[in-house]
Design an enzyme around this catalytic site. Structure first.
Site, short mmCIF file in Angstrom:
data_model
loop_
_atom_site.label_atom_id
_atom_site.label_comp_id
_atom_site.label_asym_id
_atom_site.label_seq_id
_atom_site.Cartn_x
_atom_site.Cartn_y
_atom_site.Cartn_z
N TYR A 61 0.83 -1.20 0.00
CA TYR A 61 0.00 0.00 0.00
C TYR A 61 0.87 1.25 0.00
O TYR A 61 1.54 1.56 0.98
CB TYR A 61 -0.93 0.02 1.21
CG TYR A 61 -1.96 -1.09 1.24
CD1 TYR A 61 -2.25 -1.85 0.10
CD2 TYR A 61 -2.64 -1.39 2.41
CE1 TYR A 61 -3.20 -2.86 0.13
CE2 TYR A 61 -3.59 -2.40 2.45
CZ TYR A 61 -3.87 -3.14 1.31
OH TYR A 61 -4.80 -4.14 1.35
N GLN A 62 0.81 1.94 -1.12
CA GLN A 62 1.56 3.19 -1.30
C GLN A 62 3.03 3.02 -0.92
O GLN A 62 3.62 3.84 -0.22
CB GLN A 62 0.91 4.33 -0.52
CG GLN A 62 -0.54 4.61 -0.92
CD GLN A 62 -0.73 4.89 -2.39
OE1 GLN A 62 -1.05 3.99 -3.18
NE2 GLN A 62 -0.53 6.14 -2.81
#
Length: 336
Positions: A61-62
């Protein structure tokens, strides 16, 4: 808030798990709609104050910034024993394959990086994000057992897999004295119920916790058809999951709105209350404080049998997301 055991584990988790895919640097990853660290901290503190003790993130995630934001907030606002943190690892990438990095070494390296991002010594639940078709299952199970023995994870879970894969992996672990998966994080909500065919019956039989993602179908179940949001406009993967069946789904979403109006509650509460009759703890994303209110209130909403039947009546089959069949071979889909 209500709490329950996560499958066969000793983890006592809130009936709602806060999904952290929406947290992270919007300029550093695949999603442009994620929220900054300041807002992340506000939402996590608010969730903790409302009794949410279960948080789910991933190294993907990111590019790890979700783990960084979440870890710091939890460390600042709660004692370590007062929250349950889950994170996930991806299959080996091509560079690792080319360099001969084993599956076991990949797991160790990935968890070390996640723990560094989180600022923690261990995670409560370490999740196999999607099936690695380039690595023998036996190697993955042995690698996961090693991190349990090392005290870096308390339990293991799996995401985005078929029921036969989960059954095969746990049978191998049981026969060889290794750690078994205690949870499955699949794609499951009121307009995507394919998990009911094989996965749900298997999990009920084996006491494996279901903690599904996309509990609100990327917001579709929390607003009437036609309403929009930044994520709705920019989340191309969500469009892949739902656009082909949008007309049929809209009929179900309209029924969610109808039940919500009749009960004087939000659509979010109705959609999650339905899911809570099926699973242990749905993973629900939040990018606003109001989102936390909706998920928490859903725990106390009890739908009648007639309402559940009414909501389920119009379901149509959906193509699989997260796992899919391509060219005759089953393989993993996008990261969720």
């Amino acid at each position: 808030m209500q709490y329950t055991k996560l499958g066969k584990s000793n983890l006592l988790v809130s009936r709602i798990c806060m999904g952290c895919m929406g947290f992270g640097d919007a300029t550093n990853g695949q999603h442009s709609w994620t929220i900054n660290e300041e807002t992340t901290r506000e939402i996590i503190k608010y969730g903790l104050d409302k009794g949410v003790n279960f948080y789910d993130t991933a190294i993907a995630y990111q590019n790890g910034t979700s783990e960084q934001y979440v870890g710091k907030a939890l460390r600042d606002f709660a004692k370590r024993d007062d929250f349950i943190i889950a994170t996930k690892f991806l299959p080996r990438n091509q560079e690792e394959l080319d360099n001969g990095i084993s599956g076991q070494q990949h797991i160790e390296n990935s968890l070390h990086k996640s723990l560094t991002n989180l600022g923690l010594d261990y995670v409560d639940l370490y999740i196999y994000h999607m099936w690695d078709y380039h690595t023998p299952m036996e190697e993955i199970m042995e690698g996961l057992h090693n991190v349990i023995k090392a005290g870096k994870a308390r339990y293991i879970g799996i995401s985005n897999c078929f029921a036969w894969q989960l059954a095969k992996a746990n049978f191998y672990a049981r026969e060889n004295g290794l750690t078994e998966f205690v949870s499955i994080q699949g794609h499951y909500n009121l307009i995507a119920r394919e998990e009911e065919r094989e996965m749900a019956p298997f999990c009920y039989d084996q006491n494996i916790a279901m903690t599904p993602y996309s509990a609100l179908a990327s917001g579709r179940l929390s607003r009437i058809p036609g309403e929009t949001s930044t994520r709705y406009e920019q989340d191309t993967y969500a469009k892949f999951k739902y656009d082909k069946t949008a007309a049929a789904d809209a009929l179900i979403i309209n029924r969610v709105q109808e039940v919500a109006n009749n009960r004087d509650v939000s659509m979010t509460e109705v959609a999650l209350a339905w899911l809570l009759t099926k699973v242990t703890a749905p993973v629900v994303g939040a990018t606003k404080l109001s989102h936390v209110d909706g998920m928490v209130k859903a725990v106390d909403l009890k739908l009648t049998d007639a309402e559940i039947e009414y909501l389920e009546e119009l379901y149509v089959p959906h193509a699989l997301a997260g796992v899919m069949a391509q060219n005759g071979k089953q393989k993993a889909g996008n990261v969720v």
